[in-house]
Design a protein around this motif. Sequence first.
Motif, PDB file in Angstrom:
ATOM      1  N   LYS A 144       0.816  -1.218   0.000  1.00  0.00           N
ATOM      2  CA  LYS A 144       0.000   0.000   0.000  1.00  0.00           C
ATOM      3  C   LYS A 144       0.847   1.264   0.000  1.00  0.00           C
ATOM      4  O   LYS A 144       0.292   2.364   0.109  1.00  0.00           O
ATOM      5  CB  LYS A 144      -0.935   0.002   1.217  1.00  0.00           C
ATOM      6  N   CYS A 145       2.172   1.097  -0.089  1.00  0.00           N
ATOM      7  CA  CYS A 145       3.090   2.242  -0.115  1.00  0.00           C
ATOM      8  C   CYS A 145       2.903   3.119   1.122  1.00  0.00           C
ATOM      9  O   CYS A 145       2.813   4.359   1.034  1.00  0.00           O
ATOM     10  CB  CYS A 145       2.909   3.072  -1.393  1.00  0.00           C
ATOM     11  N   ILE A 146       2.815   2.478   2.283  1.00  0.00           N
ATOM     12  CA  ILE A 146       2.601   3.185   3.545  1.00  0.00           C
ATOM     13  C   ILE A 146       3.851   3.041   4.386  1.00  0.00           C
ATOM     14  O   ILE A 146       4.361   1.925   4.595  1.00  0.00           O
ATOM     15  CB  ILE A 146       1.373   2.628   4.292  1.00  0.00           C
ATOM     16  N   PHE A 147       4.319   4.172   4.884  1.00  0.00           N
ATOM     17  CA  PHE A 147       5.472   4.174   5.762  1.00  0.00           C
ATOM     18  C   PHE A 147       5.080   3.679   7.155  1.00  0.00           C
ATOM     19  O   PHE A 147       3.905   3.714   7.531  1.00  0.00           O
ATOM     20  CB  PHE A 147       6.064   5.576   5.856  1.00  0.00           C
ATOM     21  N   PRO A 148       6.058   3.217   7.925  1.00  0.00           N
ATOM     22  CA  PRO A 148       5.728   2.755   9.290  1.00  0.00           C
ATOM     23  C   PRO A 148       5.260   3.912  10.164  1.00  0.00           C
ATOM     24  O   PRO A 148       5.680   5.063   9.997  1.00  0.00           O
ATOM     25  CB  PRO A 148       7.037   2.144   9.786  1.00  0.00           C
ATOM     26  N   ALA A 149       4.397   3.574  11.115  1.00  0.00           N
ATOM     27  CA  ALA A 149       3.852   4.550  12.064  1.00  0.00           C
ATOM     28  C   ALA A 149       3.949   3.975  13.464  1.00  0.00           C
ATOM     29  O   ALA A 149       3.990   2.755  13.664  1.00  0.00           O
ATOM     30  CB  ALA A 149       2.406   4.889  11.725  1.00  0.00           C
ATOM     31  N   SER A 150       3.971   4.850  14.454  1.00  0.00           N
ATOM     32  CA  SER A 150       4.070   4.462  15.866  1.00  0.00           C
ATOM     33  C   SER A 150       2.750   4.779  16.565  1.00  0.00           C
ATOM     34  O   SER A 150       2.183   5.873  16.401  1.00  0.00           O
ATOM     35  CB  SER A 150       5.220   5.201  16.558  1.00  0.00           C
ATOM     36  N   LEU A 151       2.288   3.818  17.339  1.00  0.00           N
ATOM     37  CA  LEU A 151       1.064   3.974  18.125  1.00  0.00           C
ATOM     38  C   LEU A 151       1.457   3.991  19.599  1.00  0.00           C
ATOM     39  O   LEU A 151       1.927   2.985  20.130  1.00  0.00           O
ATOM     40  CB  LEU A 151       0.089   2.830  17.839  1.00  0.00           C
ATOM     41  N   GLU A 152       1.245   5.119  20.247  1.00  0.00           N
ATOM     42  CA  GLU A 152       1.637   5.286  21.642  1.00  0.00           C
ATOM     43  C   GLU A 152       0.438   5.115  22.561  1.00  0.00           C
ATOM     44  O   GLU A 152      -0.672   5.546  22.250  1.00  0.00           O
ATOM     45  CB  GLU A 152       2.264   6.667  21.856  1.00  0.00           C
TER      46      GLU A 152
END
Length: 478
Positions: free
Chosen positions: A453-461
């Motif tokens: 999906k061409c999505i960069f990694p993300a952080s969930l806090e």
Amino acid sequence: MGSRFPSHQLSNGLYVSGRPEQPKEKTPTMSSVAMPYTGGDIKKSGELGKMFDIPMDGSKSRKSGPLNSAPSRTGSFGGAASHSGPIMQNAAARSVYVTSGNVSAGGMSASASMKKTNSGPLNKHGEPVKKSSGPQSGGVTRQNSGPIPPVLPTTGLITSGPLNSSGAPRKVSGPLESTGSMKSHTSSVVHNPAVTTLSLDDEYSFRRNFPKPILWSVILIFVMGFIAGGFILGAVRNAILLIVVVVLFGVVAALFTWNSCFGRKAIVGFISRYPDAELRTAKNGQFVKVSGVVTCGNVPLESSFQKVPRCVYTSTSLYEYRGWDSKAANPKHRRFTWGLRSAERHVVDFYISDFQSGLRALVKTGYGARVTPYVDDSIVIDVNPANKDMSPEFLRWLAERKLSSDDRIMQLKEGYIKEGSTVSVMGVVQRNDNVLMIVPPPEPLTTGCQWAKCIFPASLEGIVLRCEDTSKIDVIPV
């Protein structure tokens, strides 16, 4: 005296007509028995003890003695006596004499009917305490049987606070609580330590989520590429390097734009695909995702505009559209876009019942915990200069928050998680004294790269909350 009419002589020598009055039998007067002072011991209760076949302790008999203030009595009065201790078995000793007749005091005659009793509190010598309620006729001091208890309300309810003369609770004057004021409700929510107030930093933003060192490195590389491509183009008339740099810049810009527009949707998909765990077999400290039905905790919330009761999460956002010559909603508001003008988001502790195991866990999202919500908001009202006066509730909502309602294009969105809604919670399991809780994890959760999906990694806090638009879904009654 010889006469046809009968007559008789009185004791003072006066003759009157008629036959002498026959003496009437004295009506027996009822007597009351003075109850003994038992001190909580049933053996000293006299007749009551006999009913239960309990031997009486008659050796400790206390006699209150004569009253000092009582006048001397002669004739039929006798010695009026009463006992405040254990009573003898003789019924005559337990009786209290009630007399009626003429009382002589100080040479004056007074007709009175008196009843004498010495019941009530005792002093340290075992004698009844004399209480006078004021001067009485004939110099006789009347004794009360103790303080009069306060009159209870006629409803029978036990109330706190002072009572008035009729026994009802006394009304205390003061400022009345305004039920229609949202200012007090908003301030109580904000200052309540059990309520977590979420800021704009808690929602997803690709620019805030993308690592800043990598971003500045990419910018520096493209700046150097443009400079080198321009230098080669001017020196040797070769534009290949400049074309490659422009193409790469276009690809990177497209990726950034794609992630900015569809990054939140990709994270919601990641949460939906994350497997659910069973709380029954979850270990202490394990990161889990739990889906189930919500139940309110000790502090339920209420939505700001629609007044939806018993919520665990509320979000109300006011957006404004900025045209060419209109005002900006915030300092970063660009033209021809929607900008956020006001936002209110709160969350508290709540319970979730797991669908798989049926166990109930306490989700610790209150008291300032770190929470990342992904709750869908629904558009409640659209306002433009033509219809801004059509909604008095919206104007009242603006006035309570001291927001202007001039010629602006506005949009109010509201989302909430109410009791009975189905949510998904991601956090760490913690067991404490047989209490199952879900607490925020110590480290953020990384979604990883979604290359397809061409999505960069993300952080969930913190604890992750996921709930769809509850206005379109029927909740489960709890």
